[in-house]
Scaffold this motif. Structure first.
Motif, short mmCIF file in Angstrom:
data_model
loop_
_atom_site.label_atom_id
_atom_site.label_comp_id
_atom_site.label_asym_id
_atom_site.label_seq_id
_atom_site.Cartn_x
_atom_site.Cartn_y
_atom_site.Cartn_z
N SER A 1 0.84 -1.21 0.00
CA SER A 1 0.00 0.00 0.00
C SER A 1 0.87 1.25 0.00
O SER A 1 0.58 2.25 -0.69
CB SER A 1 -0.91 0.01 1.23
N SER A 2 1.95 1.21 0.78
CA SER A 2 2.86 2.36 0.85
C SER A 2 3.53 2.61 -0.49
O SER A 2 3.65 3.74 -0.97
CB SER A 2 3.92 2.11 1.92
N ILE A 3 3.99 1.53 -1.15
CA ILE A 3 4.63 1.68 -2.48
C ILE A 3 3.63 2.24 -3.48
O ILE A 3 3.94 3.11 -4.31
CB ILE A 3 5.18 0.31 -2.95
N ILE B 1 1.34 6.38 -7.27
CA ILE B 1 0.23 7.28 -7.63
C ILE B 1 0.72 8.72 -7.73
O ILE B 1 0.32 9.50 -8.61
CB ILE B 1 -0.91 7.14 -6.61
N LYS B 2 1.63 9.08 -6.79
CA LYS B 2 2.15 10.46 -6.75
C LYS B 2 3.26 10.69 -7.78
O LYS B 2 3.85 11.77 -7.84
CB LYS B 2 2.68 10.76 -5.35
N ASN B 3 3.58 9.64 -8.56
CA ASN B 3 4.59 9.74 -9.63
C ASN B 3 5.98 10.06 -9.09
O ASN B 3 6.81 10.66 -9.77
CB ASN B 3 4.16 10.80 -10.67
N ASP B 4 6.24 9.68 -7.83
CA ASP B 4 7.57 9.88 -7.24
C ASP B 4 8.35 8.58 -7.46
O ASP B 4 8.50 7.75 -6.57
CB ASP B 4 7.43 10.20 -5.76
N LEU B 5 8.85 8.43 -8.71
CA LEU B 5 9.46 7.15 -9.10
C LEU B 5 10.78 6.89 -8.37
O LEU B 5 11.12 5.74 -8.06
CB LEU B 5 9.68 7.13 -10.61
N GLU B 6 11.54 7.95 -8.12
CA GLU B 6 12.84 7.75 -7.45
C GLU B 6 12.63 7.19 -6.03
O GLU B 6 13.30 6.23 -5.62
CB GLU B 6 13.58 9.09 -7.36
N LEU C 1 10.17 6.49 4.80
CA LEU C 1 10.10 7.00 3.42
C LEU C 1 8.67 7.40 3.09
O LEU C 1 8.42 8.44 2.46
CB LEU C 1 10.59 5.92 2.45
N ARG C 2 7.75 6.55 3.52
CA ARG C 2 6.35 6.81 3.21
C ARG C 2 5.86 8.10 3.89
O ARG C 2 5.04 8.83 3.33
CB ARG C 2 5.51 5.62 3.69
N LEU C 3 6.39 8.39 5.11
CA LEU C 3 5.99 9.61 5.84
C LEU C 3 6.97 10.78 5.62
O LEU C 3 6.95 11.73 6.39
CB LEU C 3 5.90 9.29 7.34
N LYS C 4 7.80 10.63 4.57
CA LYS C 4 8.73 11.70 4.17
C LYS C 4 9.64 12.10 5.33
O LYS C 4 9.71 13.26 5.76
CB LYS C 4 7.95 12.92 3.65
#
Length: 601
Positions: free
Chosen positions: A419-421, A426-431, A474-477
């Motif tokens: 779910s986190s990935i 979805i946000k297009n943050d591929l890196e 990473l998921r929570l920046k």
């Protein structure tokens, strides 16, 4: 049967004449053999003749004695003659005893007693004689508890049937044992009881033996004058009835006391007379005693050459005795071991019988009470094999349950990570998604490798936990700060823990504490240990349970519940009071988890 014993138990005899055989002990062996040649029918008559032949040939030809008695045993078995079988086995035991095979003698007599008991043989005097024989062997080998047990059985039976001669022998034997146990006064009491009965019976042979042993008792008390009077009386009676065994022993004892009293001429006369009698009856041990006494007398009188010659004779005879003493010592050890083994076997048999009785009783109750008996049986003590089987079964069940729980845990955790990935994709943050995938694949590989393991090292589990927190961070920046505080006394490589045991609690701290907090949050993971437990804590400074856990999602609740179930199973297996505690703080929540201390080595 009358068989002379060793010096130490002179008065002890294998009593009960073979009156049932129809022949006196003095019957000629060739006469018995002639009758055996004529009478070939394998019945009780031939068996009686064979036992009598064995008795009369026992000192002349031991091999023939065994041939005769073995055939008697076979015939008794063939015709199912229980009394005859017991008599034959008693004689066979005597054969072994004369041959100095004491262990076989004991085994054979015990077999005879067992048959007499099981077949209800009613000849009490026969049974008493076997108890007496067993007592003699145990007394010879200083196994006094067993000797007393058998002698008292013999005495009890003899008193029941009113056989005074057997009573006298049993009382004398018991007296001897107590004297040898240094309970001299008690021994003297039994000797005096035996002496009164012997005088009532006018049995001079037994009177002489008992008086001799009274002398031995008073000598041990160092009452030498009283001991001397008993020895002199014993020697006089023995000489009158021509009992050279008792006479020789009594004369040696008189000589010994005269030496103690400084009467060396008298001592020499008595020891020389004892030596002559000992030679006539060919008793090597008493000859050796006489030579030793003579050596002492000559030395006191200053006759050094005579003393040296007598001492050499003593040494020569003593050397021949010592080999027998060594054999007796070895046999004593073997008998002691065998007795211990027999007692253990008897105890085991008794326990087995008790178990069978309990099972029968339990079965009867089961018919009436039904399901209640299952609980009762479950609580009953089992033997070692049953306990092991139950333990193995419980372990298998527990491991199966743990595997089932882990199989639920792994998909749950993977679902959350995926779910986190998905959020990054979805946000297009591929890196970030790529970095997330790398860490996630590493974490998943470790999870799959450990999925079948009940325990992994604390070091491995900390790496997994760290990797999980980094992925969620990473998921929570990068909103999460975390620290690990591991007590220095914990060897992380050697300490074993259930895989991912803290992960659901850390997940709660992240998503229901820190995620809902404004600004960054901190998670502190600690580990301490005591003698039996490892105590972990997960400490966060999030919004707390009142705000964060009010609407706890089903998948998160499932993770916590699974972990609690895992801990419950571990608790059931290892007998520890494992626990999970949730402590509300002013800012955040503290979770404490206690598990048993499990080491790899």
């Amino acid at each position: 049967m009358i068989i002379k014993q060793k010096k130490a138990t002179l008065f002890v005899v294998f009593f009960l004449f073979l009156c049932f055989l129809g022949f006196s002990q003095q019957s000629k062996l060739d006469s018995i053999i002639s009758k055996l040649r004529v009478y070939e029918e394998r019945d009780s008559v031939r068996a009686r003749l064979l036992v009598n032949a064995a008795w009369n040939s026992i000192y002349e030809n031991e091999q023939d004695a065994f041939v005769y008695v073995n055939e008697a045993v076979d015939i008794a078995k063939e015709i199912q003659w229980d009394w005859g079988l017991v008599v034959s086995l008693r004689q066979k035991g005597v054969n072994y005893y004369v041959q100095r095979d004491y262990l076989s003698a004991v085994d054979t007599w015990q077999e005879a007693l067992k048959i007499a008991e099981n077949k209800n043989v009613k000849d009490k005097l026969l049974i008493a004689s076997i108890y007496n024989n067993l007592g003699n062997v145990h007394a010879d080998f200083k196994q006094y508890a067993k000797a007393l047990e058998n002698y008292k059985q013999c005495l009890h039976i003899s008193e029941q049937v009113g056989n005074k001669e057997n009573n006298i022998n049993a009382l004398s034997n018991i007296g001897y044992v107590y004297v040898d146990l240094n309970k001299i006064e008690k021994g003297i009491v039994y000797f005096n009881k035996a002496l009164l009965l012997a005088k009532d019976e006018s049995n001079k042979r037994l009177i002489a033996s008992i008086i001799k042993n009274l002398g031995d008792a008073y000598k041990l008390k160092e009452d030498y004058n009283k001991a001397l009077s008993f020895y002199e009386e014993s020697a006089k009676i023995a000489e009158d009835i021509k009992d050279k065994y008792v006479a020789s022993s009594a004369l040696n004892s008189i000589s010994e006391l005269h030496i103690k009293l400084g009467k060396y001429d008298e001592a020499q006369v008595y020891s020389e007379k004892a030596l002559q009698l000992a030679k006539e009856i060919n008793t090597v041990e008493w000859q050796a005693d006489s030579w030793k006494l003579l050596s002492d007398v000559f030395e006191k009188k200053g006759k050094t050459k005579d003393a040296l010659k007598a001492y050499k004779n003593y040494i020569q005879l003593k050397d021949s005795i010592q080999s027998e003493d060594k054999k007796v010592a070895l046999t004593r050890k073997e008998m002691a071991f065998k007795l211990e083994r027999q007692e253990a076997k008897a105890k085991a048999e008794l326990e087995k019988e008790k178990l069978y009785a309990n099972l029968i009783l339990t079965a009867a109750i089961f018919v009436v009470l039904g399901s209640i008996i299952a609980y009762v049986l479950y609580k009953r003590k089992r033997d070692a094999i049953e306990y092991r089987k139950i333990a193995e079964f419980k372990t298998k069940v527990a491991e199966t349950e743990l595997k089932a729980l882990r199989s639920q845990m792994n998909p749950h955790f993977i679902f959350n990570a995926m779910s986190s990935i998905g959020d990054y994709m979805i946000k297009n943050d591929l890196e970030t998604a790529n970095e997330y995938l790398i860490k996630f694949s590493k974490l998943i590989r470790s999870i799959l490798e450990n999925s079948e393991k009940k325990w992994i090292s604390l070091e491995e589990d900390l790496e997994l936990t760290k990797l999980y927190i980094e992925i969620e961070s990473l998921r929570l920046k990068d909103k999460i700060f975390y620290t690990f505080l591991i007590d220095k006394s914990i060897d992380v490589e050697n300490t074993m823990v259930p895989p991912l045991i803290l992960q659901p609690f850390i997940e709660n701290s992240i998503w229901h504490g820190i995620a809902k907090k404004e600004g960054k949050g901190t998670i502190k993971i600690c580990a301490k240990k005591n003698e039996k437990h490892v105590v972990f804590s997960v400490d966060d400074d999030g919004v707390g349970r009142k705000k964060g856990l009010k609407q706890l999602p089903n998948h998160t609740a499932m993770g916590v519940n699974i972990t609690k179930n895992r801990l419950a199973i571990i608790n059931n297996q290892d007998g520890f009071n494992n626990s999970v505690k949730m402590i509300d703080k002013v800012q955040g929540v503290r979770i404490e988890v206690k598990i048993p201390l499990e080491l790899r080595f």
